[in-house]
Design an enzyme around this catalytic site. Structure first.
Site, PDB file in Angstrom:
ATOM      1  N   SER A 175      29.128  -7.409  29.041  1.00 41.20           N
ATOM      2  CA  SER A 175      29.410  -8.618  28.263  1.00 41.20           C
ATOM      3  C   SER A 175      28.094  -9.368  28.070  1.00 41.20           C
ATOM      4  O   SER A 175      27.546  -9.934  29.024  1.00 41.20           O
ATOM      5  CB  SER A 175      30.419  -9.512  28.990  1.00 41.20           C
ATOM      6  OG  SER A 175      31.671  -8.873  29.088  1.00 41.20           O
TER       7      SER A 175
ATOM      8  N   LYS B  28      34.865 -10.713  22.881  1.00 44.88           N
ATOM      9  CA  LYS B  28      34.858 -10.861  24.340  1.00 44.88           C
ATOM     10  C   LYS B  28      34.562 -12.296  24.745  1.00 44.88           C
ATOM     11  O   LYS B  28      35.151 -12.825  25.694  1.00 44.88           O
ATOM     12  CB  LYS B  28      33.825  -9.918  24.963  1.00 44.88           C
ATOM     13  CG  LYS B  28      33.734 -10.017  26.505  1.00 44.88           C
ATOM     14  CD  LYS B  28      35.071  -9.721  27.184  1.00 44.88           C
ATOM     15  CE  LYS B  28      35.042  -9.956  28.693  1.00 44.88           C
ATOM     16  NZ  LYS B  28      34.241  -8.982  29.420  1.00 44.88           N
TER      17      LYS B  28
ATOM     18  N   LYS C  65      28.104 -16.998  33.385  1.00 47.09           N
ATOM     19  CA  LYS C  65      27.224 -16.432  32.359  1.00 47.09           C
ATOM     20  C   LYS C  65      27.949 -16.320  31.021  1.00 47.09           C
ATOM     21  O   LYS C  65      27.419 -16.680  29.971  1.00 47.09           O
ATOM     22  CB  LYS C  65      26.723 -15.071  32.835  1.00 47.09           C
ATOM     23  CG  LYS C  65      25.856 -14.297  31.846  1.00 47.09           C
ATOM     24  CD  LYS C  65      26.649 -13.272  31.035  1.00 47.09           C
ATOM     25  CE  LYS C  65      27.262 -12.211  31.916  1.00 47.09           C
ATOM     26  NZ  LYS C  65      27.995 -11.166  31.120  1.00 47.09           N
TER      27      LYS C  65
END
Length: 292
Positions: free
Chosen positions: A96, A171, A239
């Site tokens: 990701s 995502k 993150k």
């Protein structure tokens, strides 16, 4: 069946690699820690001593590493994927990372004769173990078709969502939804506990109605048990929320709930809980409520 290399044998990458072995592929793994490579070998895979060694005979390379700089480190340089993989190799990045980085690296891959897909996954550790991941794929349609056998070995819901970078954009949206859901689930649990409700019964009935969700199913019991063994670490969700808020700013999209959730995730990580499962966000709600 293909020669598949998996780079990054962590919580997600190792079970994905094992499922590829079970599907009949010849699987080579590389990881910074040898114990993860040994675990793959024990399941019928093979190990490599470097990225260059891992990719040289691969038909397909899957990367599953934490962040954008990690992906760039795997693919770039004289020892990286682009310099050592065969022409026509299919590279599937299941990490990701930032959508703009995914798009740039896809362009670099094409220049190197490598077919690229950004294919981040959702479903957590359990989804990786049971090969039930949801996979959102960006890239060229022909590369997506070529990846079907490999993707079907690790996932259940596999959708081509657009050109390079699109998988990472979807995502990011997924992580936004999950973070807000975890936060509000934690608030609901704290609320129920404060009133002395039978929380097991409460979550059962809530799960059967409109409030039901996969987040409630997978994370509700962890909150009740105060069991935050990581399936997906808060540090990684932190993150990801940085990716969401940055990309939203670039697109001039306002995310008021997302911004608040991002700050709560950041606060939890900054307090030393980045290694917990992202359901550990519940700890922040308890602290704000003066509860344990």
């Amino acid at each position: 069946m293909s020669n598949v290399t998996v780079i990054g044998l962590g919580i997600m990458g190792l079970p994905m690699a094992i499922n590829l072995v079970k599907a009949g592929h010849s699987v080579t793994g590389f990881n910074r820690s040898q114990d993860k490579i040994d675990a793959l070998i024990a399941e019928g895979g093979q190990g490599a001593t470097s990225i260059a060694d891992a990719v040289k005979e691969a038909d397909v390379v899957i990367t599953m590493v934490p962040d954008s700089p990690d992906v760039e480190g795997v693919v770039s340089g004289p020892e990286g994927l682009f310099a050592n993989a065969k022409q026509g190799t299919l590279w599937i990045d299941a990490s990701s990372i930032r959508p703009d980085v995914a798009k740039r690296l896809a362009d670099d891959a094409k220049a190197a004769g490598i077919r690229a897909l950004d294919a981040p996954v959702s479903g957590g550790e359990q989804g990786a173990i049971t090969a039930a991941l949801s996979i959102m794929v960006g890239g060229e349609a022909a590369a997506f078709e070529a990846a079907q056998d490999v993707l079907n070995a690790v996932g259940k819901t596999i959708v081509h969502v657009g050109p390079a970078g699109s998988g990472q954009t979807v995502k990011a949206a997924n992580q936004l939804i999950v973070a807000v859901n975890i936060q509000v689930l934690g608030e609901a649990v704290a609320f129920l506990e404060a009133y002395g409700v039978d929380t097991d019964a409460a979550l059962k009935v809530l799960g059967g109605g409109l409030a039901g969700s996969k987040v409630l199913d997978q994370k509700g019991q962890k909150m009740l048990d105060r069991d935050f063994t990581p399936g997906f670490r808060l540090a990684l969700h932190h993150k990801d929320m940085g990716i969401v808020t940055s990309a939203a700013r670039e697109a001039n999209v306002s995310l008021p709930l997302g911004a608040l959730a991002a700050q709560l995730v950041a606060a939890t990580v900054n307090q030393g809980d980045g290694g917990l499962d992202h359901s550990g966000l519940f700890k922040q709600t308890l602290q704000l409520s003066g509860r344990k």
